[in-house]
Design a protein around this motif. Structure first.
Motif, short mmCIF file in Angstrom:
data_model
loop_
_atom_site.label_atom_id
_atom_site.label_comp_id
_atom_site.label_asym_id
_atom_site.label_seq_id
_atom_site.Cartn_x
_atom_site.Cartn_y
_atom_site.Cartn_z
N LEU A 30 -9.79 -2.27 -0.99
CA LEU A 30 -10.13 -1.87 0.21
C LEU A 30 -11.03 -0.97 0.47
CD1 LEU A 30 -6.36 -1.28 2.07
CD2 LEU A 30 -8.37 -2.48 3.00
N PHE A 31 -11.19 0.22 -0.28
CA PHE A 31 -12.33 1.25 0.29
C PHE A 31 -13.72 0.65 -0.39
CE2 PHE A 31 -8.42 3.45 -0.26
CZ PHE A 31 -8.64 4.43 0.65
N GLU A 32 -13.84 -0.06 -1.39
CA GLU A 32 -15.15 -0.70 -1.46
C GLU A 32 -15.64 -1.72 -0.48
OE1 GLU A 32 -14.86 -3.77 -5.11
OE2 GLU A 32 -13.64 -1.99 -5.64
N GLU A 33 -14.61 -2.12 0.07
CA GLU A 33 -14.87 -3.46 0.85
C GLU A 33 -15.05 -3.14 2.26
OE1 GLU A 33 -15.28 -6.85 0.56
OE2 GLU A 33 -15.15 -6.65 -1.64
N PHE A 34 -14.82 -1.71 2.67
CA PHE A 34 -15.13 -1.23 3.87
C PHE A 34 -16.52 -1.17 4.17
CE2 PHE A 34 -15.63 2.44 6.84
CZ PHE A 34 -14.90 2.05 7.90
N PRO A 35 -16.89 -1.94 5.11
CA PRO A 35 -18.28 -2.16 5.32
C PRO A 35 -19.37 -1.05 5.83
CG PRO A 35 -17.18 -2.81 7.36
CD PRO A 35 -16.15 -2.57 6.41
N ALA A 36 -18.97 0.17 6.55
CA ALA A 36 -19.66 1.05 6.86
C ALA A 36 -20.03 2.10 5.91
CB ALA A 36 -18.91 1.72 8.06
N PRO A 37 -21.19 2.74 6.00
CA PRO A 37 -21.70 3.77 5.11
C PRO A 37 -20.85 5.10 4.71
CG PRO A 37 -23.09 3.87 6.83
CD PRO A 37 -22.13 2.76 6.96
N SER A 38 -19.81 5.19 6.06
CA SER A 38 -19.22 6.46 5.92
C SER A 38 -17.93 6.31 7.03
CB SER A 38 -20.05 7.66 6.43
OG SER A 38 -20.53 7.36 7.69
N TYR A 39 -17.00 7.02 6.84
CA TYR A 39 -15.73 6.80 7.72
C TYR A 39 -16.19 7.66 9.05
CZ TYR A 39 -14.12 5.42 3.13
OH TYR A 39 -13.97 4.80 2.02
N ARG A 40 -15.36 7.50 9.83
CA ARG A 40 -15.27 8.13 11.12
C ARG A 40 -13.96 8.30 11.75
NH1 ARG A 40 -17.12 3.40 14.31
NH2 ARG A 40 -15.65 3.02 16.02
N GLY A 41 -13.60 9.38 12.35
CA GLY A 41 -12.14 9.53 12.65
C GLY A 41 -11.06 9.25 11.88
N ALA A 42 -10.23 8.54 11.81
CA ALA A 42 -8.97 8.56 10.90
C ALA A 42 -8.92 7.32 10.08
CB ALA A 42 -7.61 8.61 11.68
N GLN A 43 -10.32 6.79 9.85
CA GLN A 43 -10.39 5.50 9.21
C GLN A 43 -10.17 5.48 7.64
OE1 GLN A 43 -14.54 4.49 10.08
NE2 GLN A 43 -13.96 3.08 11.70
N GLU A 44 -10.48 6.67 7.15
CA GLU A 44 -10.03 6.69 5.71
C GLU A 44 -8.55 6.77 5.37
OE1 GLU A 44 -11.57 9.46 1.72
OE2 GLU A 44 -11.87 10.05 3.89
N GLN A 45 -7.98 7.47 6.29
CA GLN A 45 -6.48 7.91 6.17
C GLN A 45 -5.87 6.23 6.36
OE1 GLN A 45 -4.34 10.26 4.98
NE2 GLN A 45 -2.93 8.49 5.09
N ALA A 46 -6.31 5.68 7.46
CA ALA A 46 -6.04 4.16 7.83
C ALA A 46 -6.12 3.57 6.59
CB ALA A 46 -6.54 3.70 8.93
N LEU A 47 -7.03 3.41 5.73
CA LEU A 47 -7.39 2.36 4.79
C LEU A 47 -6.10 2.96 3.63
CD1 LEU A 47 -10.88 2.46 4.43
CD2 LEU A 47 -9.48 0.59 5.13
N ARG A 48 -5.93 4.05 3.52
CA ARG A 48 -4.73 4.43 2.41
C ARG A 48 -3.48 4.15 2.68
NH1 ARG A 48 -6.81 9.74 3.15
NH2 ARG A 48 -8.52 10.39 1.52
N ASP A 49 -3.32 4.08 4.20
CA ASP A 49 -1.89 3.65 4.50
C ASP A 49 -1.74 2.01 4.77
OD1 ASP A 49 -1.38 6.24 5.26
OD2 ASP A 49 -1.86 5.96 7.28
N ILE A 50 -3.01 1.50 4.83
CA ILE A 50 -2.79 -0.16 4.67
C ILE A 50 -2.68 -0.37 3.25
CG2 ILE A 50 -4.27 -2.11 5.16
CD1 ILE A 50 -5.40 -0.77 7.26
N ARG A 51 -3.48 0.20 2.38
CA ARG A 51 -3.28 -0.08 1.19
C ARG A 51 -1.86 0.12 0.44
NH1 ARG A 51 -5.62 4.48 -2.49
NH2 ARG A 51 -4.00 5.61 -1.72
N ASP A 52 -1.35 1.23 0.93
CA ASP A 52 0.20 1.43 0.28
C ASP A 52 0.97 0.47 0.84
OD1 ASP A 52 -0.99 3.39 -0.91
OD2 ASP A 52 -0.30 5.09 0.58
N ALA A 53 0.88 -0.16 1.98
CA ALA A 53 1.90 -1.18 2.75
C ALA A 53 1.81 -2.18 2.02
CB ALA A 53 1.36 -1.10 4.14
N PHE A 54 0.29 -3.03 1.76
CA PHE A 54 0.55 -4.09 0.86
C PHE A 54 0.87 -3.82 -0.51
CE2 PHE A 54 -2.77 -5.56 4.03
CZ PHE A 54 -2.17 -6.88 4.59
N ALA A 55 0.50 -2.64 -0.92
CA ALA A 55 1.21 -2.38 -2.37
C ALA A 55 2.65 -2.48 -2.70
CB ALA A 55 0.47 -1.32 -3.00
N ALA A 56 3.23 -2.14 -1.44
CA ALA A 56 4.86 -2.13 -1.62
C ALA A 56 5.27 -3.51 -1.23
CB ALA A 56 5.22 -1.27 -0.21
N GLY A 57 4.60 -4.47 -1.26
CA GLY A 57 4.97 -5.94 -1.20
C GLY A 57 5.15 -6.42 0.12
#
Length: 632
Positions: A30-57
């Motif tokens: 997820l993080f390497e596929e994020f297309p912007a050069p930097s995060y804004r707002g809550a994007q980085e935390q959102a990616l963590r939460d999305i990653r964990d949700a998929f990783a949980a099956g």
């Protein structure tokens, strides 16, 4: 119009129960596929939460991300996690689909350099032929579809087939939800590993709309040749649909037998093919004892009646599905292994899952924090009364006067009026012209809405745009618009048989939740970034009632806006001041027409406090009395 006819099936059979899906998506990318050069707002935390949700099956991850949080960037990151062709077996589904119901959203994606690897494909009618004598012919009417056996020498350069080939062979194909659903079962756009649906909050409603069958003179090419019976049951509707499908098949075969077709013939052939599919789907679904779909049928009166006929003739038909889970299974859920559905307004996870046929236990909800300061997106109570059908004549002039005061309050800033219907738009436009401020007002009609919108956006004048049905997919960042007015609570039409059926079953929570969703979408049109700001004014007192009724379904960030709502301190009614600081002579001349303004609702005290208005609203007699509206 005759009353609705409907069938009832057994309870819903939700997608996901006992469903075994291979874990193919790689959320660690997820993080390497994020297309912007930097995060804004809550994007980085959102990616963590999305990653964990998929990783949980979880098979499906709902991402509830407020307006301006960069949903498209999150969507691209999820799509990039799909299995690649060199990572699995040759038979495995690979790659991703990005889809959205909004054409304007797809346009934004196509224009965004950060999303350049989302390969966009549109329907044939959006492309023109490149043959020398056909430069103005849409591809869906070009010689290749008009002439049997036509061998196009430049097909490899055809813009449609070129885009289709690119989209079908690259990792991420992007398309509208309509095109995505239409290509279900296609050999070109087969099942992929990941499907991302942006602006997914209306998925059930969009599916209902796409699966609805309209049978009448505008949709059936040979309607005037048909004898339509009076439909008194779903069974009879299914028998008629079956017979009509056969008739359409024969008509289509007659066209296909011709060597060359005219453009009109091509349109008829394609419409017949589309209609055959719709009718066959309805008959198949209705006769499937395991289908959870409830079907409704509305029938209009015929133009003329033959009183002597043994079998009375009926009029045009509308055959509608409710919560078409089987349709979504075929057109969406069978198209991928894993899904990400993004929206600011998926307000209730359990209710959303029920509507679209998902098993909640296999679905995760990720909430993205709203990082726009609440003080930059204020709500103001300027309610003037109810805008229900029977009270509109009294309330609309009061709202028009209030708009004049708001124009004076924002003399040099562009404004947007959400009129809700063309009837309200026309009334307001006439009243504002009578008040002498019409020269600062712009409107649109059904056919020219996009052109009128773009003209208003491009203008440097502080004009006010009277809009209809523009609560979604509209980006008015910065000075494009600094204030807006919601003239009417956008309740669904209770004259619609689907809405009426649900309300008969007591589904009032769904009704208010659907309306709240539209209001929240509308409030996000004028504040698009953390440093942006824009005011939203509520003119219909039913909006405040709505907030009370739907409070439990409000996202916390919107509840904070509601809790801060106040009544603003507005200038007195002064059409001359409302014309603003623009230099156009016509505006000052138009102000001379304002002499009639004081005669309209002169006795109304529009400084009534917010508290007293709420006290008056508490005396409603019934929920339906507050929301009944037959407007379209």
């Amino acid at each position: 119009m005759a009353g609705p006819i409907h069938n009832e099936r057994d309870g819903p059979q939700l997608l996901g129960r006992g469903r075994a899906v291979r874990r193919t998506v790689n959320p660690e990318r997820l993080f390497e596929e994020f297309p912007a050069p930097s995060y804004r707002g809550a994007q980085e935390q959102a990616l963590r939460d999305i990653r964990d949700a998929f990783a949980a099956g979880n098979d499906v991850v709902l991402v509830r991300a407020p307006t301006g949080s960069g949903k498209s960037l999150l969507a691209r990151a999820v799509a990039g996690c799909a299995q690649r062709a060199d990572e699995g077996d040759p038979s495995d589904a690979t790659g991703a689909y990005y889809t959205t119901p909004q054409v304007s959203q797809l346009d934004d994606v196509a224009a965004d350099d950060l999303l350049a690897d989302l390969n966009v494909i549109r329907g044939k009618s959006n492309y023109t032929c490149i043959l020398p004598d056909e430069r103005e012919t849409p591809v869906n009417q070009a010689p290749c579809v008009r002439e049997r056996g036509y061998d196009c020498a430049v097909k490899h350069r055809c813009p449609y087939f070129s885009d289709r080939a690119i989209a079908s062979n690259r990792e991420i194909a992007a398309m509208t939800l309509a095109y995505f659903m239409q290509t279900a079962g296609s050999e070109v756009f087969r099942k992929r590993d990941v499907v991302v649906v942006d602006e997914a909050h209306g998925l059930a409603e969009w599916a209902e709309m796409y699966a609805t069958i309209q049978l009448g003179p505008r949709t059936v090419p040979f309607w005037d040749e048909l004898r339509v019976p009076e439909i008194d049951s779903i069974e009879r509707a299914a028998r008629y649909a079956d017979n009509l499908a056969g008739t359409c098949e024969r008509r289509k075969d007659e066209l296909l037998a011709q060597e060359t077709l005219s453009a009109a013939d091509v349109r008829e052939r394609d419409r017949l093919q589309e209609l055959i599919g719709e009718l066959e789907w309805f008959v198949s679904d209705y006769r499937d004892p395991h289908s959870p779909t409830t079907w409704l049928v509305d029938q209009s009166e015929p133009r003329t009646r033959d009183a002597s006929a043994d079998d009375p003739a009926g009029g045009p038909l509308t055959i509608k599905p409710m919560n078409p889970e089987k349709y979504l299974q075929h057109t969406v859920w069978d198209r991928g292994n894993k899904f990400a559905l993004l929206s600011a307004t998926i307000l209730n996870k359990a209710a959303f899952c029920r509507q679209v046929g998902l098993e909640p236990d296999r679905v995760a909800l990720v909430d993205v924090e709203h990082t726009f300061p609440v003080e930059n997106r204020p709500l103001y109570d300027v309610t003037q009364g109810k805008m229900t059908y029977d009270q509109r004549d009294e309330t609309t002039p009061k709202i028009a006067r209030m708009i004049v005061r708001l124009m004076a309050h924002h003399p040099d800033e562009k404004g947007l009026i959400h009129a809700h219907s063309y009837d309200i738009q026309e009334r307001l436009a006439d009243l504002l012209a009578d008040f002498g401020v019409g020269d600062r007002i712009q409107t649109h009609d059904r056919d020219g809405r996009d052109a009128a919108l773009e003209e208003w956006k491009a203008s440097d004048e502080p004009d006010v745009f009277l809009s209809v049905k523009m609560e979604e997919a509209l980006d008015l960042k910065g000075d494009l618009c600094r204030w807006q007015v919601l003239c009417k609570a956008p309740f669904l039409n209770t004259g619609d048989s689907r809405v009426a059926h649900r309300l008969e079953e007591g589904q009032w929570a769904w009704y208010y939740r659907t309306t709240l969703r539209t209001v929240i979408q509308a409030c996000g049109r004028v504040v698009r970034a953390p440093d942006d700001y824009g005011a939203t004014y509520l003119a219909d007192s039913s909006l405040v009632d709505l907030f009370e009724r739907a409070r439990t379904d409000m996202p916390d960030w919107f509840a904070a806006q509601v809790d801060r709502m106040t009544a603003p301190d507005l200038p007195a009614f002064d059409p001359q001041a409302a014309l603003g600081g623009a230099t156009r002579t016509a505006r000052s001349e138009g102000a001379s027409r304002s002499s009639r303004a004081s005669e309209v609702d002169a006795g109304h005290d529009d400084r009534t406090s917010s508290r007293s208005r709420r006290s008056q609203r508490s005396s409603r007699s019934s929920p339906l009395a507050d929301v009944w509206d037959t407007d379209e």
